[in-house]
Design a protein around this motif. Structure first.
Motif, PDB file in Angstrom:
ATOM      1  N   VAL A   1       0.864  -1.216   0.193  1.00  0.00           N
ATOM      2  CA  VAL A   1       0.273  -0.119   0.244  1.00  0.00           C
ATOM      3  C   VAL A   1       0.885   0.823  -0.164  1.00  0.00           C
ATOM      4  O   VAL A   1       0.411   2.285  -0.516  1.00  0.00           O
ATOM      5  N   GLY A   2       1.888   0.942   1.041  1.00  0.00           N
ATOM      6  CA  GLY A   2       2.465   2.546   0.736  1.00  0.00           C
ATOM      7  C   GLY A   2       3.625   2.419  -0.328  1.00  0.00           C
ATOM      8  O   GLY A   2       3.847   3.934  -1.136  1.00  0.00           O
ATOM      9  N   ARG A   3       4.162   1.350  -1.306  1.00  0.00           N
ATOM     10  CA  ARG A   3       4.689   1.905  -2.288  1.00  0.00           C
ATOM     11  C   ARG A   3       3.416   2.281  -3.448  1.00  0.00           C
ATOM     12  O   ARG A   3       4.254   2.898  -4.429  1.00  0.00           O
ATOM     13  N   MET A   4       2.413   1.576  -3.039  1.00  0.00           N
ATOM     14  CA  MET A   4       1.129   2.235  -4.763  1.00  0.00           C
ATOM     15  C   MET A   4       1.332   3.735  -3.982  1.00  0.00           C
ATOM     16  O   MET A   4       1.055   4.455  -5.849  1.00  0.00           O
ATOM     17  N   ALA A   5       0.787   3.946  -3.126  1.00  0.00           N
ATOM     18  CA  ALA A   5       0.641   5.838  -2.256  1.00  0.00           C
ATOM     19  C   ALA A   5       1.615   6.497  -3.385  1.00  0.00           C
ATOM     20  O   ALA A   5       1.885   7.681  -3.383  1.00  0.00           O
ATOM     21  N   ALA A   6       2.625   5.929  -3.211  1.00  0.00           N
ATOM     22  CA  ALA A   6       4.100   6.258  -4.108  1.00  0.00           C
ATOM     23  C   ALA A   6       4.229   6.702  -5.161  1.00  0.00           C
ATOM     24  O   ALA A   6       4.197   7.500  -5.444  1.00  0.00           O
ATOM     25  N   ASN A   7       3.587   5.752  -5.637  1.00  0.00           N
ATOM     26  CA  ASN A   7       3.658   5.298  -7.596  1.00  0.00           C
ATOM     27  C   ASN A   7       2.685   6.365  -7.510  1.00  0.00           C
ATOM     28  O   ASN A   7       2.627   7.473  -8.441  1.00  0.00           O
ATOM     29  N   VAL A   8       1.220   6.296  -7.213  1.00  0.00           N
ATOM     30  CA  VAL A   8       0.328   7.908  -7.937  1.00  0.00           C
ATOM     31  C   VAL A   8       0.905   8.774  -7.218  1.00  0.00           C
ATOM     32  O   VAL A   8       0.280  10.000  -7.685  1.00  0.00           O
ATOM     33  N   ALA A   9       1.606   9.554  -5.957  1.00  0.00           N
ATOM     34  CA  ALA A   9       1.708  11.034  -5.362  1.00  0.00           C
ATOM     35  C   ALA A   9       3.015  11.508  -6.172  1.00  0.00           C
ATOM     36  O   ALA A   9       2.846  12.511  -7.033  1.00  0.00           O
ATOM     37  N   HIS A  10       4.064  10.043  -7.402  1.00  0.00           N
ATOM     38  CA  HIS A  10       4.597  10.490  -8.134  1.00  0.00           C
ATOM     39  C   HIS A  10       4.037  10.905  -9.328  1.00  0.00           C
ATOM     40  O   HIS A  10       4.224  12.255 -10.280  1.00  0.00           O
TER      41      HIS A  10
END
Length: 74
Positions: A29-38
């Motif tokens: 979930v953290g990696r997905m959130a970081a990718n979306v923010a990017h």
């Protein structure tokens, strides 16, 4: 006839496995959130940069833009 009985408590191991699974889920979930923010930040950065360049050039060359176009954004 002999009977040998072996009993092992696996409660702690099962709890540890569940904690590992939960940690892995949170990491995903953290990696997905970081990718979306990017992905959101990249286009916004380009828009901000171009807006700043437009503003600088607008101030630098005010006579090259006609009065009707000068007021199109406010």
């Amino acid at each position: 006839m002999e009977v040998v009985e072996y009993v092992k408590d696996v409660t702690a191991e099962k709890e540890l496995q569940q904690q590992i699974i939960q940690s892995e889920r949170l990491a995903v979930v953290g990696r997905m959130a970081a990718n979306v923010a990017h992905e959101i930040k990249n286009p916004l950065g380009t828009i901000v940069l171009n807006a700043e360049l437009l503003t600088r050039n607008w101030i630098r060359f005010p006579g090259r833009i006609g009065p009707s176009r000068r007021n199109c954004w406010g």
